[in-house]
Design a protein around this motif. Structure first.
Motif, mmCIF file in Angstrom:
data_model
loop_
_atom_site.group_PDB
_atom_site.id
_atom_site.type_symbol
_atom_site.label_atom_id
_atom_site.label_comp_id
_atom_site.label_asym_id
_atom_site.label_seq_id
_atom_site.Cartn_x
_atom_site.Cartn_y
_atom_site.Cartn_z
ATOM 1 N N ALA A 1 29.344 47.014 37.837
ATOM 2 C CA ALA A 1 28.036 46.943 38.489
ATOM 3 C C ALA A 1 26.914 47.038 37.470
ATOM 4 O O ALA A 1 25.956 46.255 37.493
ATOM 5 C CB ALA A 1 27.926 48.069 39.519
ATOM 6 N N HIS A 2 27.016 48.016 36.563
ATOM 7 C CA HIS A 2 25.972 48.162 35.539
ATOM 8 C C HIS A 2 25.932 46.966 34.609
ATOM 9 O O HIS A 2 24.860 46.541 34.175
ATOM 10 C CB HIS A 2 26.219 49.446 34.734
ATOM 11 N N THR A 3 27.086 46.424 34.273
ATOM 12 C CA THR A 3 27.137 45.286 33.349
ATOM 13 C C THR A 3 26.495 44.043 33.967
ATOM 14 O O THR A 3 25.773 43.307 33.287
ATOM 15 C CB THR A 3 28.604 44.977 32.972
ATOM 16 N N LEU A 4 26.760 43.817 35.261
ATOM 17 C CA LEU A 4 26.237 42.615 35.913
ATOM 18 C C LEU A 4 24.868 42.841 36.554
ATOM 19 O O LEU A 4 24.244 41.891 37.041
ATOM 20 C CB LEU A 4 27.226 42.140 36.978
ATOM 21 N N SER B 1 33.077 30.232 41.396
ATOM 22 C CA SER B 1 31.689 30.164 40.952
ATOM 23 C C SER B 1 31.555 30.914 39.614
ATOM 24 O O SER B 1 32.427 31.721 39.253
ATOM 25 C CB SER B 1 30.771 30.810 41.984
ATOM 26 N N PRO B 2 30.459 30.674 38.856
ATOM 27 C CA PRO B 2 30.255 31.413 37.603
ATOM 28 C C PRO B 2 30.241 32.927 37.820
ATOM 29 O O PRO B 2 30.775 33.670 37.004
ATOM 30 C CB PRO B 2 28.910 30.901 37.109
ATOM 31 N N ALA B 3 29.622 33.368 38.926
ATOM 32 C CA ALA B 3 29.557 34.807 39.182
ATOM 33 C C ALA B 3 30.945 35.375 39.435
ATOM 34 O O ALA B 3 31.287 36.470 38.956
ATOM 35 C CB ALA B 3 28.646 35.074 40.382
ATOM 36 N N GLU B 4 31.771 34.641 40.180
ATOM 37 C CA GLU B 4 33.130 35.106 40.447
ATOM 38 C C GLU B 4 33.954 35.134 39.156
ATOM 39 O O GLU B 4 34.759 36.031 38.933
ATOM 40 C CB GLU B 4 33.794 34.196 41.486
ATOM 41 N N THR B 5 33.729 34.128 38.291
ATOM 42 C CA THR B 5 34.442 34.081 37.003
ATOM 43 C C THR B 5 34.090 35.302 36.162
ATOM 44 O O THR B 5 34.955 35.930 35.548
ATOM 45 C CB THR B 5 34.085 32.799 36.235
ATOM 46 N N ARG B 6 32.800 35.650 36.140
ATOM 47 C CA ARG B 6 32.379 36.834 35.377
ATOM 48 C C ARG B 6 33.057 38.088 35.903
ATOM 49 O O ARG B 6 33.532 38.935 35.129
ATOM 50 C CB ARG B 6 30.865 36.995 35.446
ATOM 51 N N LEU B 7 33.111 38.222 37.239
ATOM 52 C CA LEU B 7 33.722 39.397 37.842
ATOM 53 C C LEU B 7 35.204 39.491 37.467
ATOM 54 O O LEU B 7 35.716 40.566 37.153
ATOM 55 C CB LEU B 7 33.551 39.347 39.360
ATOM 56 N N LEU B 8 35.892 38.360 37.460
ATOM 57 C CA LEU B 8 37.323 38.352 37.137
ATOM 58 C C LEU B 8 37.560 38.646 35.656
ATOM 59 O O LEU B 8 38.580 39.240 35.281
ATOM 60 C CB LEU B 8 37.947 37.013 37.533
ATOM 61 N N ILE B 9 36.641 38.209 34.809
ATOM 62 C CA ILE B 9 36.743 38.537 33.377
ATOM 63 C C ILE B 9 36.658 40.047 33.196
ATOM 64 O O ILE B 9 37.442 40.657 32.465
ATOM 65 C CB ILE B 9 35.639 37.831 32.576
ATOM 66 N N LEU B 10 35.697 40.690 33.873
ATOM 67 C CA LEU B 10 35.546 42.144 33.773
ATOM 68 C C LEU B 10 36.753 42.857 34.382
ATOM 69 O O LEU B 10 37.155 43.929 33.915
ATOM 70 C CB LEU B 10 34.258 42.582 34.459
ATOM 71 N N THR B 11 37.335 42.251 35.422
ATOM 72 C CA THR B 11 38.557 42.818 36.014
ATOM 73 C C THR B 11 39.700 42.767 35.008
ATOM 74 O O THR B 11 40.488 43.713 34.900
ATOM 75 C CB THR B 11 38.939 42.032 37.290
ATOM 76 N N LYS B 12 39.802 41.660 34.277
ATOM 77 C CA LYS B 12 40.849 41.514 33.253
ATOM 78 C C LYS B 12 40.723 42.601 32.198
ATOM 79 O O LYS B 12 41.734 43.065 31.636
ATOM 80 C CB LYS B 12 40.717 40.128 32.600
ATOM 81 N N LEU B 13 39.496 43.041 31.939
ATOM 82 C CA LEU B 13 39.257 44.064 30.926
ATOM 83 C C LEU B 13 39.419 45.477 31.478
ATOM 84 O O LEU B 13 39.133 46.456 30.765
ATOM 85 C CB LEU B 13 37.841 43.896 30.350
ATOM 86 N N ASN B 14 39.854 45.586 32.767
ATOM 87 C CA ASN B 14 40.116 46.892 33.390
ATOM 88 C C ASN B 14 38.860 47.768 33.475
ATOM 89 O O ASN B 14 38.943 48.997 33.345
ATOM 90 C CB ASN B 14 41.217 47.654 32.639
ATOM 91 N N LEU B 15 37.696 47.139 33.651
ATOM 92 C CA LEU B 15 36.473 47.929 33.825
ATOM 93 C C LEU B 15 36.458 48.526 35.227
ATOM 94 O O LEU B 15 36.937 47.924 36.208
ATOM 95 C CB LEU B 15 35.244 47.051 33.625
ATOM 96 N N SER B 16 35.894 49.695 35.331
ATOM 97 C CA SER B 16 35.746 50.340 36.641
ATOM 98 C C SER B 16 34.670 49.608 37.446
ATOM 99 O O SER B 16 33.877 48.831 36.903
ATOM 100 C CB SER B 16 35.364 51.805 36.468
#
Length: 589
Positions: A553-556, A533-548
């Motif tokens: 949570a704050h970004t989304l 889903s788009p939401a899951e894609t966003r989460l994985l993008i942030l994971t790729k960037l090594n965000l905590s």
């Protein structure tokens, strides 16, 4: 009696007519008769050139040259008489603004035929310098007709003949050397051109403007070679000679070139002195050099900016733009001006701290640079082809002179063709490599820029997240009831939280930066897991960037617990047992 009267009257009329011709000749050529013997021919040459006698009515030019020959006879000046006859035989060629107008369109062979006939006459009368001059002019005719092989054949034959006579004994030797130098200069054979020009200034010039042009062109060659010291010497000589000849336009051109040379050495004060004076002269349309003023205005803008006078700099940029728009018509020259203008604007905006504008102008500059490169490549290719033509033609002459058989001739023609193809292929390959290199450099530059923007974006989000947590901690320590400080802190927290949450527009910008830095990631991710889903894609993008987790949570704009649940669902979807396995998998895509 009547018949005797008529006969006498006719004789008297003939005598009177002859006397009138002599008087007219004396009046027309008085300036020659009064000059010292060694100055007569130079004065005649200058007079014919200044007055463009080849463009006169044919009767008028013939009468004038007949008068010169008559005066030379009366003075016993054989050299002056021979040149008067030479000028008369080539009366439509030698002193014309554009001799082609007097011959059928495109029929340069008619001009060559006139010169060949004159050369034969000169040889019959043992006028070896005039015969060599006819050879030289013939080379010039072929050059203007773009027949470069024939052109250099005749020009080099003339040069050899002049050398055998001795240039010091050849009238207008400087002019012949200057014209040979110009042919080399147009072929960008700068060393040969410079040698010809330097040889030319060792002899007296019959046409002052030609001497001015020679001095200026020597300066231009030294400028191209970055030998600024010698360039300045010859630009100053150009200015001095032009001033002595009261040639205002060349004074302006020489000052502009000298100012450019000084500017290249960062001598801004001195450069401005000459550039201002050049601009004042050349910007006057009556002087017919407004395009020089357009270039001088750019140089002045750069100098004024370095002197921290931005108002003056922008004034001359606007002025130069207007002059270029009105008077620079040639497409390549227009591109060259735009390239110089954009270079100056980029430098000015960078110095002023307008980096966004400078970046935009740099993009336009690269486009203009590519267009210019294409034009230069075409010119190089044309010049290389012309050089091959010259070499081929000279090879053919050697073959014909040595009477080699037809097979040898074909062999050399084949060599010439292979050489031409090799040169062309080499140029095309070089152009391809340069274009590829520019593309790679541009791609690397864009990638670095995108990485910097993405990193800055993430750092800003992290800083805001830290600040939100800090303010939240302070908020919990404040009393609850009717506390204005608590209200203000709460407002700030809400503002920060809203600024950290990516809106749809901000997310699209963020995603473009991410795709530039990690090209192919989203494509590979979609290929492996097409049902994300788009939401899951966003989460994985942030994971790729090594965000905590908290930064995600704050970004989304969701809770930390929601992030943990979403990651748990993804692990289940991907059949991953451990928490860290999701991070490892994403980093390996």
């Amino acid at each position: 009696m009547y018949q005797l009267f008529m006969k006498c009257s006719g004789s008297i009329l003939v005598i009177v007519f002859a006397l009138l011709v002599q008087l007219s000749a004396a009046a027309q050529t008085r300036f020659l008769a009064q000059a010292p013997a060694d100055r007569r021919l130079p004065l005649l040459w200058q007079y014919c050139s200044d007055n463009l006698i080849s463009d006169w009515n044919s009767t008028a030019s013939h009468q004038f040259l007949e008068a010169v020959a008559y005066t030379a006879d009366s003075l016993g000046d054989e050299k002056l008489k021979s040149y008067a006859q030479y000028f008369q035989k080539c009366s439509r060629i030698l002193f014309s603004e554009r001799y082609e107008q007097h011959f059928p369109v495109g029929n340069y062979r008619s001009v060559v035929a006139v010169l060949a006939h004159t050369k034969a006459w000169a040889k019959e009368n043992n006028y070896l310098d005039i015969a060599a001059a006819c050879e030289h002019v013939t080379g010039g005719v072929y050059f203007r007709a773009a027949r470069y092989g024939e052109a250099f054949e005749h020009l080099l034959k003339a040069q050899k003949a002049f050398q055998e006579i001795g240039y010091g004994q050849v009238p207008n030797a400087s002019g012949y050397l200057f014209e040979l130098g110009l042919c080399y200069y147009q072929f960008e054979e700068l060393d040969k051109a410079l040698a010809s020009f330097l040889a030319a200034i060792r002899f007296p010039f019959y046409i002052p403007r030609m001497e001015i042009n020679t001095l200026n062109t020597i300066g231009l060659i030294y400028s191209q070679q970055k030998d600024w010291g010698k360039a300045k010497v010859y630009y100053r000589k150009t200015i001095a000679k032009a001033a002595a000849c009261q040639d205002k336009v060349w004074v302006g051109i020489g000052m502009g070139n000298l100012g450019q040379a000084l500017l290249a050495q960062d001598k801004n004060d001195s450069a401005l002195v000459y550039l201002r004076r050049s601009y004042k002269i050349t910007s006057d349309v009556a002087n017919r050099a407004p395009e020089d003023a357009a270039y001088s205005s750019l140089a002045m803008a750069k100098a004024f900016w370095r002197q921290q006078q931005p108002d003056s700099a922008w004034h001359y940029i606007r002025s130069g733009r207007q002059l270029a728009r009105n008077y620079i018509r040639d497409s390549t020259e227009s591109l060259e001006y735009r390239w110089r203008l954009l270079s100056v604007l980029v430098e000015l905006n960078q110095a002023a701290g307008n980096y966004q504008t400078a970046l935009q102008l740099s993009d336009s500059l690269n486009i203009i640079k590519d267009s210019l490169q294409q034009s230069y490549d075409a010119r190089i290719l044309s010049r290389a082809t012309n050089k091959v033509e010259v070499e081929r033609y000279q090879a053919e002459l050697k073959l014909l002179e040595s009477q080699k058989n037809l097979n040898q001739l074909r062999f050399y023609l084949l060599i010439g063709t292979v050489l031409a193809i090799t040169v062309i292929m080499g140029l095309l390959f070089h152009r391809f490599r340069m274009r590829k290199k520019r593309q790679m450099e541009l791609a690397e530059k864009e990638l670095r820029h995108a990485e910097e923007l993405l990193e800055a974006y993430l750092n800003a989000l992290k800083e805001k997240t830290t600040l939100v947590e800090s303010l939240t901690a302070e908020l919990h320590q404040l009393p609850v009831s009717n506390n204005p400080i608590r209200s203000n802190v709460g407002i700030k927290i809400e503002s920060l939280i809203s600024s950290t949450i990516l809106t749809e527009e901000a997310w699209q910008h963020f995603r473009r930066l991410f795709e530039q830095v990690y090209p192919g990631f989203l494509y590979s991710l979609k290929g492996k897991f097409p049902d994300l889903s788009p939401a899951e894609t966003r989460l994985l993008i942030l994971t790729k960037l090594n965000l905590s987790t908290r930064d995600m949570a704050h970004t989304l704009g969701i809770s930390v617990d929601s992030i943990r649940k979403a990651r748990y669902r993804l692990r289940k979807k991907f059949n991953l047992e451990e928490e860290a396995a999701l991070d490892v998998m994403i980093q390996n895509i």
